[in-house]
Design a protein around this motif. Structure first.
Motif: not given
Length: 206
Positions: A129-138
């Motif tokens: 569940l890795a995301l590129s950054g703390p972005k709500t949209k992502e």
């Protein structure tokens, strides 16, 4: 033994894992599910409701008029609960509503609701569940890609990007596997978990 598919963020199947019979073969015990849910809600209660007794409201203990001869009802003090702005009789006071349930009862209830989620086809296990950054949209886009609306997302608390990204997404809550409880599993339509977090949750329930 039942099996569950592990998929990546694009929906491709990466592996199949065995689901422990001790968790997903457990019969539903509705009485324990009820008790565990009420326990979570009781432990969350703030218990700050408070009213003033006749000893705490402003006013005097002086008798407002003599006992007899005025034609009015007898009265001993203006702080009487029968009077406007008087004290409250048996009103709420701050208290702690928390209580404990046996650990095995809570584990049993959690096993039952997890088995129900799997049986309903609402358990989604992702490779990561890795995301590129703390972005709500992502974070919202990740769940939208799997047509998931209301969801309890389970992953390690160290994944701060995920927790921050999902913090403002409606009907979504992210939790560490150590903090998954019966109420939250029931409150959301889907259970979405990272593969490692799901393994940690299963280890906790064995």
């Amino acid at each position: 033994m039942q099996k569950a598919k592990v998929i990546d963020q694009k929906g491709a199947v990466k592996a199949e894992i065995d689901l422990p019979e001790s968790v997903f073969g457990y019969p539903a015990k509705t009485n324990l599910i009820y008790e565990a849910t009420i326990n979570v809600l009781a432990n969350r209660r703030r218990g700050t409701a408070s009213t003033k007794t006749r000893a705490e409201v402003s006013g005097s203990n002086r008798k407002p008029w003599k006992q007899k001869g005025t034609g009015r009802a007898r009265a001993g003090a203006t702080r009487n609960p029968l009077w406007r702005k008087g004290g409250i009789t048996f009103g709420p006071k701050p208290r702690d509503y928390a209580y404990s349930l046996p650990k095995e009862a809570k584990r049993t209830a959690l096993r039952a609701v997890l088995a129900d989620k799997f049986g309903a086809g609402r358990l989604l296990i992702l490779e990561d569940l890795a995301l590129s950054g703390p972005k709500t949209k992502e974070g919202a886009a990740l769940l939208r890609g799997f047509k998931v609306g209301s969801a309890l997302v389970v992953d390690a608390a160290a994944n701060t990007h995920l927790f921050t990204a999902l913090r403002n997404v409606p009907k979504v809550k992210a939790v560490d596997p150590a903090r998954v409880n019966t109420h939250d599993v029931l409150a959301y339509d889907w259970l979405v978990a990272g593969r490692d977090a799901f393994a940690a949750l299963m280890e906790r329930l064995r």
